[in-house]
Design an enzyme around this catalytic site. Structure first.
Site: not given
Ligand code: PLP
Length: 284
Positions: A33, A145
């Site tokens: 996602y 992700k």
């Molecule tokens: N790390 C994890 C485990 C996350 O789930 C997220 C965001 O959902 C992030 C880092 C930060 O990512 P982003 O800046 O792309 O939202």
């Protein structure tokens, strides 16, 4: 509309959308996602998020059955249809629908595309956040992700039960990231953050803060730091699409940071300016 969902061509309010029981997401969490936030109905850093989404899908051998431009247009359109100007826009692809069986061959040959937009709020940037630390017991696919978020659910619950906002994860002494954000430190004028390996998600917000620091002449180091170094840092910051640049003031009940407020404010201002400019908001 209050919120809106898309699933394989169907559109309805989220609460009314029906998903087949044989969805691979429900049996295996077999999908990926991405999520972003809107300001004034504009999904921020849309292309960065969608590019990562296509990369995540490719990493688990799923070909998203929708051309990039079509998905992009769909997300923009759905964001406009939701009343709230600030919302979460979410995209997901799963291996599809099929009788339960681990191998790919049990999935149909049509991956499922999911999108939703729901009202949400972004973490205030003028607050001092409280965190817990927690051993990072996840696996080694943290750079993808995936929708397998059970550890993040458990860590978040522990943080909330302790009256805190986030859980900072570590493998032994090495700080990795948080349950749903990246964590960074400022020390001696340098912005330091863990490198992009398979122990962290390469956050889009992280990448933007790094790029802005470099533009402003603030040195950036992408090297692991330890729990001890974090506790002694001048500032501790977490970032995500909903937390553009948030300062942590307490970890495990102990005060942290607060020793480089001007540097923090510069980075925070750059973050806000970027978001407002992308959303077309003029600040007086
Ligand atoms: N790390 C994890 C485990 C996350 O789930 C997220 C965001 O959902 C992030 C880092 C930060 O990512 P982003 O800046 O792309 O939202």
């Amino acid at each position: 509309m209050e919120n809106i969902a898309y699933y394989n061509g169907k559109i309805s309010p989220i609460e009314e959308m029906m998903i087949p029981m044989n969805e691979r997401s429900s049996w295996f969490g077999d999908g990926v996602y991405d999520a972003m936030f809107t300001m004034e109905h504009v999904p921020l850093s849309l292309d960065d998020h969608l590019k990562r989404f296509y990369r995540s899908a490719a990493a688990i051998d799923i070909k998203i059955p929708m051309p990039y431009d079509e998905l992009r247009a769909l997300v923009i359109d759905l964001c406009k249809k939701v009343d709230s100007p600030v919302a979460m826009a979410y995209v997901q692809v799963t291996r599809g629908v099929g009788m339960r069986g681990h191998a790919y061959r049990f999935a149909g040959d049509k991956p499922s595309v999911w999108v939703f937009v729901k009202p949400d709020y972004m973490d205030p940037l003028d607050k001092s956040y409280r965190c817990i630390t927690h051993e990072d017991t996840r696996y080694y696919y943290c750079n993808i992700k995936t929708i397998n978020l059970l550890p993040a659910v458990l860590y978040t619950e522990k943080a909330e039960s302790a009256g805190c906002d986030e859980a900072i994860l570590h493998r032994g002494d090495r700080v990795t990231e948080c349950a749903h954000s990246n964590v960074h430190i400022l020390r001696d004028g340098v912005f330091q953050t863990a490198p992009c390996d398979n122990l962290i998600l390469p956050g889009i917000t992280r990448a933007h803060r790094i790029a802005q620091c470099r533009e402003m002449g603030i040195p950036v180091v992408e090297e692991p730091f330890t729990l001890e170094e974090m506790m002694a840092a001048d500032e501790v910051i977490f970032t995500s699409c909903s937390a553009l640049c948030c300062r942590i003031g307490e970890i495990d009940g102990k005060p942290v940071g607060g020793r480089a407020p001007e540097l923090f404010e510069r980075i925070k201002k750059a973050a806000l300016d970027e978001a407002y400019s992308e959303a077309g908001i003029v600040r007086l």
